[in-house]
Design a protein around this motif. Sequence first.
Motif: not given
Length: 490
Positions: A29-33, A283-286, A305-306, A314-319
């Motif tokens: 699932t490698t992203q271009g950026d 996917l959820l927040t770009d 932020q979303a 609200f916010t998403y935090t990837d741990t």
Amino acid sequence: MTSEDKERRNAMLDRVLSRGAQALDDHDTTQGDDQFDLAERAALTRVAGLSTELEDITEVEYRQVRLERVVLAGIWNTTQAEAENSIRELAALAETAGSEVLDALIQRRDKPDPGTYLGKGKAAELAEVVASVGADTVIIDSELAPSQRRGLEDVIKVKVVDRVALILDIFAQHAKSREGKAQVELAQLEYLLPRLRGWGESLSRQAGGRVAGGAGIGSRGPGETKIELDRRRIRTRMSKLRREINAMAPSRETKRKNRARHHVPSVAIVGYTNAGKSSLLNLLTDAEVMVQNALFATLDPTVRQAKTADGLVFTYTDTVGFVRNLPHQLVEAFRSTLEEAAGSDLLLHVVDASHPDPHGQIQAVRDVLGDVETGDIPELLVFNKADIAEEAVITGLRAEYPDAQFVSAVSKEGIDDLIEAIEDRLPVPDIDMTVLIPYERGDLVSKIYALGTVEHESHGTEGTSLQAKVPTELVDELREFQRPDLVIDE
């Protein structure tokens, strides 16, 4: 070793390596950026065939984990399926660290041998395997005591690395932020301290001047050995790292307090490593977080932020991802990072539905989260990679976890239902207020939209009329503008 034993071992190795490769190759699932990050990481790939060890392993004092051609080994006292799942995960970890897995060996025994972990007979068999395949490293699927590692090395004559050292090495490769690097170094030093090996007293210093008891000539003995000096240096460095990490904590705490003061709900994305947490966040927040099909691809927490369909921010935090038997050194070192999950309003627990043992993944994550006191936080289970999981497995998981969501970050299957489930579980303002806000106080209107839920709105000559649900901290600011009898035209 008999031909029957070799055939059985080769069959097991084929199962381990084929499933391990599938775990890393099924979902690219490698992203271009994030190509620059991936290119930088690929540029650090180890070169196969270069020697990393001294001829005489007993002369090694500091040994940085540099894996190349490895053989895996472990013991099992439960079921063979669980043992193979564990050794398969070890193979994926070894490949993530940049090594080439050549063979694997599992022994059935009730408890590890205190001298060589595997026992003398199995250690001798392992030495034959290592010599036959030309390996330079053995990785043990457990944490070894220093005496066990030395005993095993004396038999097989190559470097021995345990599961803890392997995971620490992966973390050291992937850490990017200043705090992440400091946390990994601290964990590595805590692991290294009791495992230092030196040359006895050959480099010891003589004590100068008057020694214990006031005696002089003839009573001088060995002074500070080199290994003692190294231990003191390590302890000094560990103290400095702890101070640095503690100094970084207020910044993260201030950001958390700002979100709490403004009543911004937080969703912490937790889960097993390589379950697809970063892919879901993108996917959820770009968010454009780097995604790599490897274990522990991302270590540093990412906050994005979303906004809900009703306009609630609200916010998403990837741990950081978890793994079975996550080294306690890492749990302690990354406690400040894991506290992001402890301070959230909802845990988004991502599980790899295509994994052979999703239940084991769930339990491993919950065990680690229990150490940071997240028991009171609501949890939403999300089974990712549902598009490549077997239909029978999905059916069983749906029956066992009826409230869980089943999604695919690649095909975007189930994402809309997931977003709706997240929004339903977010804490919502619960105080009804009807207010008339003068036009010159547009800042209050913005706060109501950001922190509350607006049900009706109208504009008149005096200002903006709003009927909304607002959080407690906004009530005092809005009280002077409250108009309970006001009827708002829709």
